[in-house]
Design a protein around this motif. Structure first.
Motif: not given
Length: 114
Positions: A23-39
């Motif tokens: 969950t992000a603190s604001r809308t994730i806009f369509n022009f913003e690719p969002i990703a998962w990472y791991r460590q």
């Protein structure tokens, strides 16, 4: 600055499934690719999957066919469905933009073990 909160991790046996939420603190806009990472301890954070605004997903080779990244509704959420989990998937999982912000969330621990 956008903040991310990850959840849904836990302990699961090999072959099991988990669904992670971000969950992000604001809308994730369509022009913003969002990703998962791991460590994992002692290692650099690695990229796992990305979804673009056009809903095109890409995955690192080790999770192809097992993980699915989706955008949620409301539009400040992203999910990672993880199936056929392996011990090698054990890590702390984070979400961030494809061009990651310097500030990361707390992450969510995924442990795959019998």
């Amino acid at each position: 600055q956008v903040q991310f909160v990850e959840s849904g991790g836990g302990l699961v046996q090999p072959g099991g499934s988990l669904r992670l939420s971000c969950t992000a603190s604001r809308t994730i806009f369509n022009f913003e690719p969002i990703a998962w990472y791991r460590q994992t301890p002692g290692n650099q954070r690695e990229w796992v999957a990305t979804i673009t605004g056009a809903l095109t997903p890409t995955y690192t080779d080790s999770v192809k066919g097992r993980f699915t990244i989706t955008r949620g509704n409301p539009k400040n959420t992203v999910y990672l469905q993880m199936n056929s989990l392996k011990p090698g998937d054990t890590a702390v999982y984070y979400c961030n933009f494809q061009a990651p912000l310097p500030r990361w969330g707390q992450g969510t621990q995924v442990t795959v073990s019998s």
